[in-house]
Design a protein around this motif. Structure first.
Motif, PDB file in Angstrom:
ATOM      1  N   GLN B  41     -10.975  -4.994  -9.928  1.00  0.00           N
ATOM      2  CA  GLN B  41     -10.620  -4.298  -8.802  1.00  0.00           C
ATOM      3  C   GLN B  41      -9.347  -3.165  -9.561  1.00  0.00           C
ATOM      4  O   GLN B  41      -8.603  -2.261  -9.408  1.00  0.00           O
ATOM      5  N   GLY B  42      -8.762  -4.082 -11.055  1.00  0.00           N
ATOM      6  CA  GLY B  42      -7.422  -3.675 -12.002  1.00  0.00           C
ATOM      7  C   GLY B  42      -6.552  -3.931 -10.535  1.00  0.00           C
ATOM      8  O   GLY B  42      -6.519  -4.533 -10.640  1.00  0.00           O
ATOM      9  N   LEU B  43      -5.737  -2.735 -11.817  1.00  0.00           N
ATOM     10  CA  LEU B  43      -4.138  -2.792 -10.532  1.00  0.00           C
ATOM     11  C   LEU B  43      -4.315  -2.235  -9.237  1.00  0.00           C
ATOM     12  O   LEU B  43      -3.800  -1.151  -9.139  1.00  0.00           O
ATOM     13  N   GLN B  44      -3.940  -3.008  -8.177  1.00  0.00           N
ATOM     14  CA  GLN B  44      -4.062  -2.578  -7.479  1.00  0.00           C
ATOM     15  C   GLN B  44      -2.565  -2.567  -6.408  1.00  0.00           C
ATOM     16  O   GLN B  44      -1.934  -3.664  -6.381  1.00  0.00           O
ATOM     17  N   PHE B  45      -2.029  -1.603  -6.010  1.00  0.00           N
ATOM     18  CA  PHE B  45      -0.538  -1.380  -5.381  1.00  0.00           C
ATOM     19  C   PHE B  45      -0.839  -2.038  -4.284  1.00  0.00           C
ATOM     20  O   PHE B  45      -1.293  -2.166  -3.129  1.00  0.00           O
ATOM     21  N   LEU B  46       0.152  -2.778  -3.555  1.00  0.00           N
ATOM     22  CA  LEU B  46      -0.248  -3.606  -2.531  1.00  0.00           C
ATOM     23  C   LEU B  46       1.207  -3.462  -1.172  1.00  0.00           C
ATOM     24  O   LEU B  46       0.702  -2.891  -0.068  1.00  0.00           O
ATOM     25  N   ILE B  47       2.208  -3.912  -1.668  1.00  0.00           N
ATOM     26  CA  ILE B  47       3.381  -2.919  -1.076  1.00  0.00           C
ATOM     27  C   ILE B  47       4.456  -2.580  -1.621  1.00  0.00           C
ATOM     28  O   ILE B  47       4.843  -2.738  -2.613  1.00  0.00           O
ATOM     29  N   GLN B  48       5.291  -2.572  -0.856  1.00  0.00           N
ATOM     30  CA  GLN B  48       6.503  -1.777  -1.252  1.00  0.00           C
ATOM     31  C   GLN B  48       7.980  -1.588  -0.393  1.00  0.00           C
ATOM     32  O   GLN B  48       7.499  -1.811   1.026  1.00  0.00           O
ATOM     33  N   TYR B  49       9.085  -2.290  -0.931  1.00  0.00           N
ATOM     34  CA  TYR B  49      10.404  -2.460  -0.273  1.00  0.00           C
ATOM     35  C   TYR B  49      11.394  -1.656  -1.372  1.00  0.00           C
ATOM     36  O   TYR B  49      11.689  -1.840  -2.062  1.00  0.00           O
ATOM     37  N   TYR B  50      12.481  -1.455   0.215  1.00  0.00           N
ATOM     38  CA  TYR B  50      13.741  -0.716  -0.719  1.00  0.00           C
ATOM     39  C   TYR B  50      14.540  -0.966   0.270  1.00  0.00           C
ATOM     40  O   TYR B  50      15.504  -0.974   1.534  1.00  0.00           O
ATOM     41  N   ASN B  51      15.590  -1.944  -0.094  1.00  0.00           N
ATOM     42  CA  ASN B  51      17.185  -2.121   0.402  1.00  0.00           C
ATOM     43  C   ASN B  51      17.005  -3.557   1.943  1.00  0.00           C
ATOM     44  O   ASN B  51      16.977  -3.472   2.763  1.00  0.00           O
ATOM     45  N   GLY B  52      15.264  -3.915   1.425  1.00  0.00           N
ATOM     46  CA  GLY B  52      14.811  -4.415   2.231  1.00  0.00           C
ATOM     47  C   GLY B  52      13.934  -4.033   3.636  1.00  0.00           C
ATOM     48  O   GLY B  52      13.584  -4.638   4.468  1.00  0.00           O
ATOM     49  N   GLU B  53      13.900  -3.057   3.592  1.00  0.00           N
ATOM     50  CA  GLU B  53      12.812  -2.316   4.341  1.00  0.00           C
ATOM     51  C   GLU B  53      11.335  -1.946   3.471  1.00  0.00           C
ATOM     52  O   GLU B  53      11.255  -1.874   2.714  1.00  0.00           O
ATOM     53  N   GLU B  54      10.459  -2.325   4.362  1.00  0.00           N
ATOM     54  CA  GLU B  54       9.362  -1.690   3.435  1.00  0.00           C
ATOM     55  C   GLU B  54       9.074  -0.204   3.933  1.00  0.00           C
ATOM     56  O   GLU B  54       9.343   0.533   4.786  1.00  0.00           O
ATOM     57  N   ARG B  55       8.744  -0.087   2.479  1.00  0.00           N
ATOM     58  CA  ARG B  55       8.245   1.618   2.730  1.00  0.00           C
ATOM     59  C   ARG B  55       7.337   1.935   2.371  1.00  0.00           C
ATOM     60  O   ARG B  55       7.151   3.275   2.488  1.00  0.00           O
ATOM     61  N   ALA B  56       6.144   1.046   1.209  1.00  0.00           N
ATOM     62  CA  ALA B  56       5.176   1.743   1.663  1.00  0.00           C
ATOM     63  C   ALA B  56       4.234   0.690   1.599  1.00  0.00           C
ATOM     64  O   ALA B  56       4.366  -0.525   0.882  1.00  0.00           O
ATOM     65  N   LYS B  57       3.195   0.418   2.201  1.00  0.00           N
ATOM     66  CA  LYS B  57       1.897   0.194   2.214  1.00  0.00           C
ATOM     67  C   LYS B  57       0.623   0.528   1.400  1.00  0.00           C
ATOM     68  O   LYS B  57       0.025   1.082   1.987  1.00  0.00           O
ATOM     69  N   GLY B  58       0.175  -0.136   0.307  1.00  0.00           N
ATOM     70  CA  GLY B  58      -1.786   0.206  -0.084  1.00  0.00           C
ATOM     71  C   GLY B  58      -2.441  -1.024   0.599  1.00  0.00           C
ATOM     72  O   GLY B  58      -2.501  -1.394   1.280  1.00  0.00           O
ATOM     73  N   ASN B  59      -3.274  -1.370  -0.587  1.00  0.00           N
ATOM     74  CA  ASN B  59      -4.722  -2.899  -0.249  1.00  0.00           C
ATOM     75  C   ASN B  59      -4.380  -3.209  -0.245  1.00  0.00           C
ATOM     76  O   ASN B  59      -4.368  -4.270  -0.290  1.00  0.00           O
ATOM     77  N   ILE B  60      -2.781  -3.876   1.537  1.00  0.00           N
ATOM     78  CA  ILE B  60      -2.649  -5.180   1.052  1.00  0.00           C
ATOM     79  C   ILE B  60      -3.275  -5.426   2.054  1.00  0.00           C
ATOM     80  O   ILE B  60      -3.660  -4.910   3.308  1.00  0.00           O
ATOM     81  N   LEU B  61      -4.009  -7.216   2.450  1.00  0.00           N
ATOM     82  CA  LEU B  61      -4.717  -7.415   3.214  1.00  0.00           C
ATOM     83  C   LEU B  61      -4.000  -8.080   4.579  1.00  0.00           C
ATOM     84  O   LEU B  61      -2.775  -8.270   4.743  1.00  0.00           O
ATOM     85  N   GLU B  62      -4.500  -8.043   5.411  1.00  0.00           N
ATOM     86  CA  GLU B  62      -3.596  -8.799   6.531  1.00  0.00           C
ATOM     87  C   GLU B  62      -2.830 -10.442   6.527  1.00  0.00           C
ATOM     88  O   GLU B  62      -2.120 -10.983   6.558  1.00  0.00           O
ATOM     89  N   ARG B  63      -3.614 -10.736   5.505  1.00  0.00           N
ATOM     90  CA  ARG B  63      -3.756 -12.211   5.161  1.00  0.00           C
ATOM     91  C   ARG B  63      -2.556 -12.594   4.314  1.00  0.00           C
ATOM     92  O   ARG B  63      -1.551 -13.775   4.030  1.00  0.00           O
ATOM     93  N   PHE B  64      -2.224 -11.157   4.185  1.00  0.00           N
ATOM     94  CA  PHE B  64      -0.974 -11.219   3.140  1.00  0.00           C
ATOM     95  C   PHE B  64       0.195  -9.914   3.632  1.00  0.00           C
ATOM     96  O   PHE B  64      -0.129 -10.091   4.922  1.00  0.00           O
TER      97      PHE B  64
END
Lengths: 111, 112
Positions: B41-64
């Protein structure tokens, strides 16, 4: 298909030779980043390009951004074994605050 | 050394288990990003947080799932692990969103 395609996929060069790696985007670029990764290790930031026509150099590595072609190139002059690794380009999407990587180019430099 | 630290360096666990990966960003960086790197799959973005808050979601599974704590360190929780979850997991940080991301050394997860 990948939004960021790199070419070539792999490269084997003799020490001292020059080489170029290309990164082509299928979408508008809003900033292009180059990283290097040693196998199984973390990514090392090399350079960031933000404006069309921008060119940056660090030691023997030069990167350019052609906004019209939606393409960036990374050029290494007089390659050394220390340049070996995987080179990855990365770019920001204009929405969703997501950042995505290219397919990667594996570079081997033979002493 | 990027200044981003990740623990543990290696993790071997069995299918069905749950693990937690930890990341400490560079001093002063408010944004934390998680990536998964696998051979296919190469390098896949999962999720981003900024100062404690979720800012962006990528290919993150529900189990994660992930979170960023008040001291800005972040944890990535992986549950009901499958063989296909074996990968390198990287954390990165930046002072603000959409700026240069500095990567940690990664955690190599092997699910057996």
């Amino acid at each position: 298909s990948q939004e960021l395609e790199q070419s070539p996929q792999s490269l084997i060069v003799q020490e001292g030779k020059n080489l170029t790696i290309n990164c082509t985007s299928s979408k508008t670029l809003y900033g292009l980043y180059w990283y290097k990764q040693k196998y199984g290790e973390g990514l090392i930031f090399l350079m960031m390009l933000q404006k069309g026509g921008e060119e940056k150099s660090h030691e023997k590595i030069t990167a350019k951004l052609d906004e019209k072609k939606q393409q960036s190139s990374l050029h290494i002059t007089a390659s050394q074994p220390s340049h070996a690794g995987i080179y990855l380009c990365g770019a920001d999407r204009n929405t969703g605050n997501q950042f995505y990587f290219g397919t990667g180019t594996s570079l081997t430099v033979i002493p | 050394d990027s200044g981003v630290t990740q623990t543990p360096k290696h993790l071997i666990t069995a299918t069905g288990q749950r693990v937690t990966l930890r990341c400490s960003p560079r001093s002063g960086d408010l944004s934390v990003y998680w990536y998964q790197q696998s051979l296919d799959q190469g390098l896949q973005f999962l999720i981003q947080y900024y100062n404690g808050e979720e800012r962006a979601k990528g290919n993150i599974l529900e189990r994660f799932s992930a979170q960023q704590f008040p001291d800005l360190h972040s944890e990535l929780n992986l549950s009901s692990l499958e063989l296909g979850d074996s990968a390198l997991y990287f954390c990165a940080s930046s002072p603000e969103p959409d700026r240069i991301r500095y990567f940690g050394p990664g955690t190599r997860l092997t699910v057996t």
